[in-house]
Scaffold this active site. Structure first.
Site, mmCIF file in Angstrom:
data_model
loop_
_atom_site.group_PDB
_atom_site.id
_atom_site.type_symbol
_atom_site.label_atom_id
_atom_site.label_comp_id
_atom_site.label_asym_id
_atom_site.label_seq_id
_atom_site.Cartn_x
_atom_site.Cartn_y
_atom_site.Cartn_z
ATOM 1 N N TYR A 162 38.801 38.579 47.189
ATOM 2 C CA TYR A 162 39.585 38.702 45.959
ATOM 3 C C TYR A 162 40.920 37.962 46.112
ATOM 4 O O TYR A 162 41.321 37.180 45.249
ATOM 5 C CB TYR A 162 39.803 40.181 45.664
ATOM 6 C CG TYR A 162 40.706 40.474 44.486
ATOM 7 C CD1 TYR A 162 40.249 40.293 43.183
ATOM 8 C CD2 TYR A 162 41.990 40.946 44.675
ATOM 9 C CE1 TYR A 162 41.060 40.574 42.100
ATOM 10 C CE2 TYR A 162 42.815 41.231 43.604
ATOM 11 C CZ TYR A 162 42.343 41.044 42.319
ATOM 12 O OH TYR A 162 43.161 41.318 41.256
ATOM 13 N N LYS A 204 42.447 34.459 44.266
ATOM 14 C CA LYS A 204 43.768 34.389 43.632
ATOM 15 C C LYS A 204 44.588 33.247 44.233
ATOM 16 O O LYS A 204 45.264 32.509 43.503
ATOM 17 C CB LYS A 204 44.499 35.724 43.796
ATOM 18 C CG LYS A 204 43.909 36.829 42.937
ATOM 19 C CD LYS A 204 44.470 38.193 43.256
ATOM 20 C CE LYS A 204 45.891 38.341 42.841
ATOM 21 N NZ LYS A 204 46.389 39.722 42.971
#
Length: 192
Positions: free
Chosen positions: A13, A17
């Site tokens: 994750y 980003k």
């Protein structure tokens, strides 16, 4: 001087980003776009139903008891994290959308201010605002998987410098965050 973070994500994750932030910087530098990326604190208390997000418990342990429901706390009360109310997040998004991007320079991803609090401080605020009966709806059930994810997150952020000074101030207390939720999402009333 602005707060800086190393881009060494511990989870996929975070890697996704970081990729988005690097592309935003590169595309803005090359003139393909004029972008700003903002790193928001964890939004609390999120409206709606509980979800499977690892950070969901920060909202669940407040939202569900206020609605008269039980909530599960999967981590220690000593866990510290960085938060903003949905109302504060809207102000931060408006700030980013209307700011002069020239002040950001080559670093187009900005960390927004938030309120640092432990889970125990969240629960103490819930007791102050809604009472012991409401906070008693929180059940402590440690979850090693969630605890492992949370251990890799930043605990606090205090952005400084000219880019931060123009942004809206963070919520002052967790009591404020809870009162905002009661006002904005519960019509001013909660299940006592």
């Amino acid at each position: 001087m602005a707060t800086s973070f190393f881009q060494t994500p511990l989870l996929s994750y975070g890697t996704q980003k970081a990729i988005g932030e690097l592309l935003l910087n590169d595309y803005s530098r090359r003139g393909f776009m004029d972008g700003i990326g903002i790193r928001l604190p964890t939004i609390c208390i999120r409206p709606g139903l509980p979800n499977k997000a690892a950070s969901g418990f920060f909202s669940n342990i407040l939202r569900e008891p206020l609605a008269g429901k039980e909530a599960i706390l999967p981590v220690s009360e000593e866990v510290r994290h960085w938060h903003a109310s949905p109302r504060s997040a809207v102000g931060l998004l408006i700030h980013a959308a209307t700011m002069d991007t020239a002040t950001a320079g080559a670093r187009r991803n900005l960390t927004m201010p938030g309120l640092s609090a432990t889970v125990g401080e969240e629960i103490a605020a819930l007791k102050r605002v809604a009472g012991d009966k409401v906070s008693a709806r929180i059940k402590r059930e440690p979850d090693p998987f969630i605890m492992g994810i949370v251990d890799g997150w930043p605990r606090n952020s205090t952005p400084s410098g000219p880019r931060r000074s123009a942004s809206p101030p963070p919520n002052k207390t967790f009591d404020d965050i809870i009162r905002i939720h009661i006002e904005d999402e519960l019509g001013g009333k909660f299940a006592a």
